[in-house]
Design an enzyme around this catalytic site. Structure first.
Site, PDB file in Angstrom:
ATOM      1  N   CYS A  60       0.677  -0.828  -0.077  1.00  0.00           N
ATOM      2  CA  CYS A  60       0.003   0.368  -0.452  1.00  0.00           C
ATOM      3  C   CYS A  60       0.440   1.358  -0.186  1.00  0.00           C
ATOM      4  O   CYS A  60       1.588   1.922  -0.761  1.00  0.00           O
ATOM      5  CB  CYS A  60      -0.932  -0.109   1.277  1.00  0.00           C
ATOM      6  SG  CYS A  60      -2.491   0.916   1.343  1.00  0.00           S
ATOM      7  N   HIS A  76      -3.315  -5.598   1.589  1.00  0.00           N
ATOM      8  CA  HIS A  76      -2.674  -5.870   2.845  1.00  0.00           C
ATOM      9  C   HIS A  76      -2.904  -7.207   3.056  1.00  0.00           C
ATOM     10  O   HIS A  76      -3.330  -7.760   3.492  1.00  0.00           O
ATOM     11  CB  HIS A  76      -3.391  -5.287   3.578  1.00  0.00           C
ATOM     12  CG  HIS A  76      -3.401  -3.864   3.311  1.00  0.00           C
ATOM     13  ND1 HIS A  76      -2.256  -2.839   3.586  1.00  0.00           N
ATOM     14  CD2 HIS A  76      -4.129  -2.745   2.667  1.00  0.00           C
ATOM     15  CE1 HIS A  76      -2.289  -1.649   3.544  1.00  0.00           C
ATOM     16  NE2 HIS A  76      -3.807  -1.772   3.093  1.00  0.00           N
ATOM     17  N   GLU A  81      -1.080  -8.368   5.059  1.00  0.00           N
ATOM     18  CA  GLU A  81      -0.668  -8.717   7.083  1.00  0.00           C
ATOM     19  C   GLU A  81      -1.837  -8.566   6.939  1.00  0.00           C
ATOM     20  O   GLU A  81      -1.670  -8.515   8.383  1.00  0.00           O
ATOM     21  CB  GLU A  81       0.515  -7.073   6.990  1.00  0.00           C
ATOM     22  CG  GLU A  81      -0.241  -6.353   7.185  1.00  0.00           C
ATOM     23  CD  GLU A  81      -0.387  -5.191   6.031  1.00  0.00           C
ATOM     24  OE1 GLU A  81      -0.584  -6.173   5.227  1.00  0.00           O
ATOM     25  OE2 GLU A  81      -0.760  -4.860   5.964  1.00  0.00           O
TER      26      GLU A  81
END
Lengths: 85, 236
Positions: free
Chosen positions: B88, B205, B207
């Site tokens: 990002c 994302h 994560e």
């Protein structure tokens, strides 16, 4: 050394969507300004450079405009010298 | 096998740095906090530039962070073949630093998007996709206002000719449709790599997609790949 003041005008390349310009343009007809098109919003960066001469100052501002003040992938810029101290 | 040490850089305005370290830990690695003003990568095996709004997106997203002191070290690490992942805002920073082609601009919809999306894996020749198969799809969330990937004509031709697109926004079955492109990205591109495949950036994302208790787990394969790359100490 002399202080030279510049303005750097940064704008999105033609053809790239400018959401700020679109939003501003969209607000104008409600105020009665219904004859406005092609609104583009850019950046105006003013700065002062200490340099031995005008050529050196201009060259430095051109380099800064290319390397950080604008992103050549999406933007173009214009450098204007406005004053020397 | 020892746990890979994965550095996560915190810039002023980073938001997902702690999440990235947590995901690394959850996946069996060691998350190492790195600081933007340091010229030191603490000997980590891989570097993550996390999501957020570094420097409040001043000037352009990622523009100031790309010139932070630690980025000299990240660049040198990348030049040596070290694995670097930008997520990002981290992707925006890598583009601004010139380590990846293109730039990220306002979503075509003009709206912030926050949703789970499907990504089609385009290549396994990167440090975060070596465990994946081209053509397979994975589900990962996006959350951004400026995620529309664009490039100059020359960059785009090179990206497509050299297979530098790593992920494309797609349907679950891999089809590319207008309604599967959350931000209007050119050619549905969600992530790109450098020529060597050791530097990769993506808007979604991973994560946020490792823990089955809180959503999709499409990020697991990316971290597994990153760990393998980190331990190998080489490019994919």
């Amino acid at each position: 050394m002399t202080a030279f003041t510049f303005e750097v005008l940064v704008s999105l390349k033609p053809g790239l969507l400018d959401p700020q310009g679109k939003a501003v343009e969209g607000s104008l007809p409600a105020m009665g300004f219904d004859n406005v098109t092609d609104v583009r919003v850019g950046k105006h960066i003013k700065l002062t450079v200490e340099a031995p001469d005008e050529a050196a100052a201009t060259a430095q501002v051109q380099e800064m405009a290319t390397r950080v003040l604008s992103n050549p992938v999406i933007e173009e810029f214009e450098v204007l010298e406005v004053a020397k101290a | 096998v020892s746990a890979p040490r994965i550095g996560v850089v915190t810039f002023p305005g980073s938001l997902d740095d702690a999440d990235a370290r947590r995901a690394v830990t959850e996946m069996g690695g060691e998350g190492v906090a790195l600081w933007h003003a340091d010229r030191d990568l603490a000997g980590v095996d891989a570097v993550i530039l996390p999501g957020g709004f570094s420097y409040g997106d001043y000037l352009r997203c990622g523009a100031i962070a790309a010139r932070a002191p630690i980025m000299d070290e990240v660049r040198a690490f990348a030049d040596r073949g070290g694995p670097v992942l930008g997520i990002c805002n981290g992707f925006q920073i890598l583009c601004e630093a010139g380590l990846l082609p293109g730039a990220l601009i306002r979503n075509a919809s003009l709206r912030f998007v926050c949703e789970d999306v499907w990504l089609r894996v385009e290549t396994s020749r990167t440090v975060i996709t070596r465990e994946l198969t081209p053509g397979e799809t994975i589900q990962i969330p996006v959350k951004h206002g400026e995620g529309q990937w664009v490039a100059t004509r020359e960059q785009l031709e090179q990206v497509e000719a050299d297979g530098l697109a790593v992920f494309r926004y797609s349907a679950e079955d891999g089809q590319l449709r207008d309604d599967t492109n959350p931000n209007g990205a050119t050619n549905h591109i969600a992530g790109v790599r450098n020529a060597a495949g050791n530097v990769v950036g993506l808007m979604p994302h991973p994560e946020h997609a490792v823990d089955p208790d809180v959503g999709p787990t499409g990020g697991q394969g990316l971290f597994a790949s990153l760990f393998e790359s980190a331990l190998a100490g080489t490019t994919a």
